[in-house]
Design a protein around this motif. Structure first.
Motif, PDB file in Angstrom:
ATOM      1  N   HIS A 129       6.934  -5.463   6.809  1.00 16.99           N
ATOM      2  CA  HIS A 129       7.718  -6.295   5.886  1.00 16.99           C
ATOM      3  C   HIS A 129       9.196  -5.890   5.881  1.00 16.99           C
ATOM      4  O   HIS A 129      10.023  -6.602   5.311  1.00 16.99           O
ATOM      5  CB  HIS A 129       7.171  -6.168   4.455  1.00 16.99           C
ATOM      6  CG  HIS A 129       5.798  -6.738   4.295  1.00 16.99           C
ATOM      7  ND1 HIS A 129       5.556  -8.088   4.185  1.00 16.99           N
ATOM      8  CD2 HIS A 129       4.579  -6.133   4.229  1.00 16.99           C
ATOM      9  CE1 HIS A 129       4.256  -8.298   4.047  1.00 16.99           C
ATOM     10  NE2 HIS A 129       3.641  -7.127   4.081  1.00 16.99           N
ATOM     11  N   CYS A 177       1.978   2.676   6.901  1.00 20.85           N
ATOM     12  CA  CYS A 177       2.640   3.582   5.946  1.00 20.85           C
ATOM     13  C   CYS A 177       1.838   4.868   5.785  1.00 20.85           C
ATOM     14  O   CYS A 177       2.396   5.959   5.772  1.00 20.85           O
ATOM     15  CB  CYS A 177       2.853   2.883   4.602  1.00 20.85           C
ATOM     16  SG  CYS A 177       1.387   2.077   3.940  1.00 20.85           S
ATOM     17  N   CYS A 227      -1.713  -3.094   7.027  1.00 20.25           N
ATOM     18  CA  CYS A 227      -1.824  -2.484   8.366  1.00 20.25           C
ATOM     19  C   CYS A 227      -2.026  -0.967   8.312  1.00 20.25           C
ATOM     20  O   CYS A 227      -2.378  -0.348   9.305  1.00 20.25           O
ATOM     21  CB  CYS A 227      -0.570  -2.797   9.171  1.00 20.25           C
ATOM     22  SG  CYS A 227       0.908  -2.038   8.463  1.00 20.25           S
ATOM     23  N   LYS A 228      -1.739  -0.385   7.173  1.00 19.70           N
ATOM     24  CA  LYS A 228      -1.884   1.069   6.948  1.00 19.70           C
ATOM     25  C   LYS A 228      -0.903   1.910   7.780  1.00 19.70           C
ATOM     26  O   LYS A 228      -1.091   3.122   7.940  1.00 19.70           O
ATOM     27  CB  LYS A 228      -3.324   1.533   7.183  1.00 19.70           C
ATOM     28  CG  LYS A 228      -4.334   0.813   6.286  1.00 19.70           C
ATOM     29  CD  LYS A 228      -5.626   1.569   6.187  1.00 19.70           C
ATOM     30  CE  LYS A 228      -6.705   0.803   5.462  1.00 19.70           C
ATOM     31  NZ  LYS A 228      -6.327   0.263   4.171  1.00 19.70           N
ATOM     32  N   CYS A 247       0.257  -7.172   0.708  1.00 21.10           N
ATOM     33  CA  CYS A 247       0.946  -6.738   1.924  1.00 21.10           C
ATOM     34  C   CYS A 247      -0.002  -6.901   3.114  1.00 21.10           C
ATOM     35  O   CYS A 247      -1.184  -7.187   2.944  1.00 21.10           O
ATOM     36  CB  CYS A 247       1.439  -5.307   1.792  1.00 21.10           C
ATOM     37  SG  CYS A 247       0.178  -4.040   2.049  1.00 21.10           S
ATOM     38  N   LEU A 248       0.503  -6.688   4.325  1.00 22.44           N
ATOM     39  CA  LEU A 248      -0.307  -6.965   5.515  1.00 22.44           C
ATOM     40  C   LEU A 248      -1.494  -6.017   5.667  1.00 22.44           C
ATOM     41  O   LEU A 248      -2.406  -6.277   6.451  1.00 22.44           O
ATOM     42  CB  LEU A 248       0.572  -6.877   6.768  1.00 22.44           C
ATOM     43  CG  LEU A 248       1.628  -7.991   6.886  1.00 22.44           C
ATOM     44  CD1 LEU A 248       2.589  -7.700   8.023  1.00 22.44           C
ATOM     45  CD2 LEU A 248       0.956  -9.345   7.083  1.00 22.44           C
ATOM     46  N   GLN A 281       0.824  -1.218   0.000  1.00 18.54           N
ATOM     47  CA  GLN A 281       0.000   0.000   0.000  1.00 18.54           C
ATOM     48  C   GLN A 281       0.855   1.264   0.000  1.00 18.54           C
ATOM     49  O   GLN A 281       0.354   2.355  -0.235  1.00 18.54           O
ATOM     50  CB  GLN A 281      -0.949  -0.004   1.203  1.00 18.54           C
ATOM     51  CG  GLN A 281      -2.074  -1.006   1.045  1.00 18.54           C
ATOM     52  CD  GLN A 281      -3.136  -0.877   2.121  1.00 18.54           C
ATOM     53  OE1 GLN A 281      -3.176   0.092   2.883  1.00 18.54           O
ATOM     54  NE2 GLN A 281      -4.007  -1.870   2.196  1.00 18.54           N
ATOM     55  N   CYS A 333       7.028  -0.158   7.823  1.00 22.19           N
ATOM     56  CA  CYS A 333       6.355  -1.321   7.231  1.00 22.19           C
ATOM     57  C   CYS A 333       6.825  -2.620   7.911  1.00 22.19           C
ATOM     58  O   CYS A 333       8.022  -2.887   7.998  1.00 22.19           O
ATOM     59  CB  CYS A 333       6.651  -1.384   5.730  1.00 22.19           C
ATOM     60  SG  CYS A 333       5.882  -2.801   4.937  1.00 22.19           S
TER      61      CYS A 333
HETATM   62  S1  SF4 Z   1       2.986  -0.504   6.168  1.00 25.19           S
HETATM   63 FE1  SF4 Z   1       3.575  -2.128   4.719  1.00 25.19          FE
HETATM   64  S2  SF4 Z   1       2.213  -3.838   5.268  1.00 25.19           S
HETATM   65 FE2  SF4 Z   1       1.327  -2.040   6.215  1.00 25.19          FE
HETATM   66  S3  SF4 Z   1      -0.137  -1.301   4.680  1.00 25.19           S
HETATM   67 FE3  SF4 Z   1       1.763  -0.219   4.311  1.00 25.19          FE
HETATM   68  S4  SF4 Z   1       2.834  -1.427   2.748  1.00 25.19           S
HETATM   69 FE4  SF4 Z   1       1.215  -2.716   3.615  1.00 25.19          FE
END
Ligand code: SF4
Ligand code: SF4
Length: 266
Positions: free
Chosen positions: A204, A148, A145-146, A142-143, A107, A202
């Motif tokens: 990840h 970002c 989780c927002k 991706c997870l 995201q 993130c």
């Molecule tokens: S922080 Fe990483 S895992 Fe979470 S929404 Fe954003 S891109 Fe996706």
């Protein structure tokens, strides 16, 4: 062993363990896509984005791609034309890396590799009339989780896209006088070149390995001060920092960012 496997074995032999094959964006032949992980912990003070701390990745990536291209030419008796790209093509590199099975799109709009996270440069070779079998894309997302979005200084992350003019990374590189809105976004960002916030948070990108690429572990420059830049003429700046990813913009933009931060006591 087919040429696809030979290609990946060759990439591994030169230190690249993320190589995939995508359909060619030109519609003819294929694209060989490689990731160049660049993460490393930096303990000292830093005001440059992680990607800009090391020697200019364009040169490093290009040198690896040329070796891969030469290998393919050798294997095929020069039977196709090829073109290497790193940030210099009309094609979308993240889309190609996704199509080559090297990661998913998060995201935060970054390509996310399962091992190296999103701290990866993407380089690729478009091989006209070389028909290698494409890899399968990775499933999943991706997870979500927002984190970002919450971390973004400019509220630039929208549904599946980025509003570039509100992105702090873009603003640090923009020439000329900044608007009040741009200045306020810049002030939130601790860096004077680039922005890492949507990658730093993130999940990840936690516990990822240090870059295996030797060139990215040498000659690190994490911080620039006004005293480093003020005495330099434009020519001296370009000569001193010619091997840095920020040098193409010239010193005035960096000095403007440093001055704005100093005026605001940051
Ligand atoms: S922080 Fe990483 S895992 Fe979470 S929404 Fe954003 S891109 Fe996706
Ligand atoms: S680089 Fe910074 S400003 Fe740009 S989208 Fe990511 S967090 Fe937002």
């Amino acid at each position: 062993m087919g040429l696809e496997e030979q290609l990946k074995a060759f990439c591994k032999s030169i230190g690249l363990d993320c190589c995939g094959i995508a359909p060619s964006p030109t519609g003819t032949g294929c694209a060989v896509v490689c990731l160049f992980p660049y993460y490393q912990p930096i303990e000292t003070q830093r005001n440059l984005s992680r990607y800009a701390v090391m020697p200019d990745y364009h040169m490093v990536v290009r040198s690896y791609l040329l070796r891969i291209s030469a290998f393919l030419q050798e294997q095929t008796a020069n039977d196709f034309s090829s073109q290497v790209y790193c940030d210099n093509s009309p094609y979308q590199d993240r889309g190609l890396a996704y199509a080559a099975g090297l990661g998913i799109i998060g995201q935060n709009t970054c390509l996310i590799h399962p091992v190296y996270g999103s701290y990866v440069f993407i380089g690729y070779i478009v091989c006209e009339s070389l028909d290698l079998a494409p890899d399968k894309t990775l499933s999943g997302s991706c997870l979500g989780c927002k984190k970002c979005r919450a971390a973004c200084y400019g509220g630039a992350l929208q549904e599946e896209c980025i509003q570039v003019d509100r992105c702090a990374s873009y603003i640090t590189q923009k020439k000329g006088i900044l608007t009040k809105t741009e200045q306020s976004i810049l002030m939130k960002n601790p860096l004077i070149w680039g922005c890492d916030a949507c990658q730093e948070v993130c999940p990840h990108n936690q516990s990822i390995p240090i870059t295996p690429i030797l060139e990215f572990r040498q000659s690190l420059l994490p911080f620039l001060a006004q005293e480093d830049l003020l005495p330099l003429s434009g020519r001296e700046f370009r000569r001193r920092y010619q091997q840095r990813a920020f040098s193409w913009r010239g010193k005035d933009v960096l000095l403007r960012n440093l001055t704005l931060k100093e005026q605001n006591g940051i």
